[in-house]
Design an enzyme around this catalytic site. Structure first.
Site, mmCIF file in Angstrom:
data_model
loop_
_atom_site.group_PDB
_atom_site.id
_atom_site.type_symbol
_atom_site.label_atom_id
_atom_site.label_comp_id
_atom_site.label_asym_id
_atom_site.label_seq_id
_atom_site.Cartn_x
_atom_site.Cartn_y
_atom_site.Cartn_z
ATOM 1 N N CYS A 1 -0.075 -11.935 -12.849
ATOM 2 C CA CYS A 1 1.157 -12.313 -12.153
ATOM 3 C C CYS A 1 1.342 -13.818 -12.275
ATOM 4 O O CYS A 1 0.370 -14.576 -12.209
ATOM 5 C CB CYS A 1 1.076 -11.903 -10.677
ATOM 6 S SG CYS A 1 2.598 -12.254 -9.740
ATOM 7 N N CYS B 1 -3.255 -4.119 -0.858
ATOM 8 C CA CYS B 1 -2.301 -5.124 -1.298
ATOM 9 C C CYS B 1 -2.984 -6.476 -1.461
ATOM 10 O O CYS B 1 -3.713 -6.930 -0.578
ATOM 11 C CB CYS B 1 -1.163 -5.253 -0.287
ATOM 12 S SG CYS B 1 -0.134 -3.779 -0.174
ATOM 13 N N CYS C 1 0.662 -17.060 -5.888
ATOM 14 C CA CYS C 1 0.469 -17.083 -4.434
ATOM 15 C C CYS C 1 -1.020 -17.237 -4.125
ATOM 16 O O CYS C 1 -1.833 -16.450 -4.609
ATOM 17 C CB CYS C 1 1.010 -15.797 -3.798
ATOM 18 S SG CYS C 1 2.783 -15.558 -4.079
ATOM 19 N N GLU D 1 -4.503 -2.459 -12.910
ATOM 20 C CA GLU D 1 -4.977 -1.477 -11.940
ATOM 21 C C GLU D 1 -3.806 -0.767 -11.284
ATOM 22 O O GLU D 1 -2.709 -1.323 -11.171
ATOM 23 C CB GLU D 1 -5.848 -2.162 -10.871
ATOM 24 C CG GLU D 1 -7.152 -2.719 -11.426
ATOM 25 C CD GLU D 1 -8.037 -3.345 -10.361
ATOM 26 O OE1 GLU D 1 -9.262 -3.161 -10.447
ATOM 27 O OE2 GLU D 1 -7.503 -4.009 -9.445
ATOM 28 N N CYS E 1 0.684 3.296 -6.264
ATOM 29 C CA CYS E 1 1.008 1.872 -6.368
ATOM 30 C C CYS E 1 0.823 1.469 -7.826
ATOM 31 O O CYS E 1 -0.292 1.527 -8.351
ATOM 32 C CB CYS E 1 0.087 1.066 -5.455
ATOM 33 S SG CYS E 1 0.332 -0.722 -5.556
ATOM 34 N N CYS F 1 -3.452 -14.240 -2.835
ATOM 35 C CA CYS F 1 -3.407 -12.983 -3.576
ATOM 36 C C CYS F 1 -4.317 -13.074 -4.796
ATOM 37 O O CYS F 1 -4.175 -13.988 -5.623
ATOM 38 C CB CYS F 1 -1.976 -12.678 -4.003
ATOM 39 S SG CYS F 1 -1.807 -11.221 -5.057
#
Length: 425
Positions: free
Chosen positions: A162, A404, A166, A142, A155, A169
Site C-alpha cells: 500500500c 484490520c 499510515c 493476503e 476480506c 498499519c
C-alpha cells in the site's frame, strides 16, 4: 497550566484539557518521507510487468471473441465461464464438456496461474482463515475468510502492499509494489469459494445448509492496498462480482464494501458508478491536526472535503456510509474527539452515516495499542448519545494476524514463497 496539557474548546464552548499526544514509534521501521519531511504517498503503481490476461479480466463478449480466435465456437466461452464462476475451477481437464484436443489451448489462453497458496493460518474454532498468496511475479498478498452467523465474508486485497503510508498499519509500512489485476482480485473469491465447497471453513453453519451449498456472500475491500488508488481494476472486479453467471459471480452488490482512507475525487466517482455497494471511509480522526499524522493522505484532502464527498455518496446512492475509526490509546480516543466527530457528522444531516469504532489491532514492532475498554465504551456512548448509530466492530482474526491493519508479508513468508516457487520449477 501544566505544559503537558493542551486547551481545547468543544462544540458547546466549554474549555477542557487533554493529555499532550506523544506519538509512539515503530521499532525497526522508519516512515518514508519526502525532502520536505512529509510522509511519502504513492498513488500510481510502479511500472512493472503485469500478469497475463485471464478469463476474469474479460467481459463475456471479450471471452467469446478470444475463444473464436482459437477456432472454437462462441458458446464455449459461456461454458468455461460457468466452470470458473459457478464451479470455481480453472482446471480444463475437469471440464468434461470441452473437446479434449482444445483443453490445453484454452488453459494457455484463459487460465494462466494467478494465485498460488503459500500458507494458511486458521483460528482454533476454524471459522477464520488467513491466506498468503504468491502472485505470478513472486509478489505476496493476503486475504481473510470469515464465517459469521448467517453469512461468510472475505476480506480481499487490491494492491501488493500500500502506498498510503499510515504509520499504525503494517500494510502501509510495507510500501506499494504494484496494483493487482482484476483477475487477481477476483481469484481470491473463487479460491475461497472452492475452499468453502470442500468443507475446509469451520464454524457453525446456518441451519441445515450443507457446506457444498455455501459460498462467499460478503466482500470487504479492506485487505492490502488502497482500493480507490487502483480504481479501474477494482471497479471491474466489483462489476464481475455483481454480474450474473456466466458473466461473473452473481453476488449482491449490497454485500460488497469498498473502503478508502479518503481519496475524495475517487469517492465522488464511485458514487456515479450506479452500483449499490457499501462505502466505508477510514477516518480515524475528526480533526486535521491529528489526521495529518495518522492518515498522510489528509495532506491532500482534509477532513471536511472527505466528509463532503462521503455525504455526496449517500445523497447520490441512498446507501448509508460507514465510518471506520481505529481506536488508538491516548491518540484519537479522547471523549472530546467523539463529540467533535458527532458534531461534524451531524452538521451534514442525520441518518446518512454509521460509525464502526474498532480497537486498534497490534502490529509487530509497534508500541501503538488499542484503547482501554472503559475509554472505548465512553467513546461509543457519546456517539450514540449524539444520535450517531455506532457499533463496536469485531476484531476477528487478531490471533492469526489477520485483522484490520495486520496484513503484511514477513521475511519468513517470503522465504517460504521462494521455497515453493523453487519446488514448482
Amino acid at each position: 497550566m501544566d505544559p503537558t496539557k493542551l486547551a481545547h474548546t468543544d462544540g458547546n464552548g466549554y474549555r477542557s484539557t487533554r493529555p499532550k499526544q506523544v506519538r509512539p514509534k515503530a521499532e525497526g521501521w522508519v516512515q518514508a518521507t519526502n525532502p520536505d519531511g512529509r510522509p511519502t504517498l504513492q498513488f500510481a503503481s510502479p511500472r512493472v510487468k503485469q500478469p497475463p490476461q485471464h478469463l476474469a479480466d474479460m467481459t463475456l463478449e471479450e471471452r467469446e471473441a478470444a475463444i473464436k480466435e482459437l477456432g472454437l465456437p462462441g458458446f464455449r466461452a459461456k461454458q468455461i465461464s460457468k466452470h470458473y464462476f459457478e464451479h470455481y475451477t480453472s482446471d480444463t481437464e475437469a471440464m468434461t464438456d470441452l473437446p479434449k484436443d482444445s483443453r490445453a489451448a484454452i488453459t494457455d489462453r484463459f487460465f494462466p496461474p494467478l494465485l498460488t497458496e503459500v500458507k494458511r493460518l486458521q483460528t482454533d474454532n476454524g471459522d477464520t482463515i488467513k491466506f498468503l498468496w504468491r502472485l505470478f511475479d513472486g509478489a505476496l498478498v493476503e486475504s481473510v475468510l470469515m464465517r459469521y452467523p448467517g453469512r461468510i465474508t472475505l476480506c480481499v486485497s487490491s494492491q501488493c502492499g500500500c502506498g498510503m503510508n499510515c504509520p499504525f498499519c503494517a500494510t502501509g509500512q510495507a510500501g506499494l509494489t504494484r496494483n493487482m489485476s482484476t483477475a487477481e482480485i477476483l481469484d481470491q473469491v473463487v479460491q475461497a469459494n472452492r475452499i468453502i465447497r470442500a468443507g475446509e471453513l469451520g464454524g457453525t453453519r446456518r441451519g441445515s445448509v450443507h457446506f457444498s451449498e455455501e459460498r462467499v456472500n460478503n466482500i470487504v475491500f479492506m485487505g492490502m492496498g488502497e482500493p480507490l488508488a487502483n480504481y479501474k481494476r477494482v471497479m471491474n472486479a466489483v462489476h464481475r462480482m455483481a454480474a450474473e453467471a456466466p458473466e461473473g459471480l452473481g453476488m449482491s452488490a449490497r454485500g460488497i464494501t469498498v473502503s478508502t482512507v479518503g481519496l475524495a475525487p475517487a469517492i465522488r466517482k464511485l458514487a456515479d458508478e450506479n452500483l449499490p455497494v457499501t462505502f466505508a471511509l477510514s477516518l480515524h480522526a475528526p480533526d486535521d491536526e491529528l489526521r495529518d499524522e495518522l492518515i498522510p493522505v489528509n495532506s491532500r484532502w482534509k477532513v471536511d472535503e472527505v466528509l463532503d464527498a462521503a455525504k455526496h455518496y449517500f445523497d447520490t446512492t441512498g446507501r448509508r456510509v460507514s465510518i471506520e475509526y481505529a481506536l488508538i490509546k491516548d491518540m484519537n480516543d479522547h471523549a472530546w474527539r467523539a463529540d467533535l466527530l458527532a458534531e461534524r457528522l451531524n452538521a451534514r444531516g442525520r441518518g446518512w452515516v454509521h460509525v464502526n469504532p474498532i480497537p486498534l489491532n497490534p502490529t509487530p514492532g509497534s508500541i501503538w495499542t488499542s484503547s482501554d475498554p472503559d475509554v472505548t465504551d465512553e467513546f461509543v456512548r457519546r456517539l450514540n448519545a449524539a444520535g450517531i448509530p455506532t457499533t463496536l466492530r469485531d476484531t476477528r482474526g487478531k490471533d492469526i494476524d489477520g485483522a484490520c491493519g495486520q496484513l503484511v508479508a514477513t521475511e519468513a513468508d517470503k522465504q517460504e514463497a521462494q521455497r515453493i516457487a523453487a519446488s514448482d520449477s
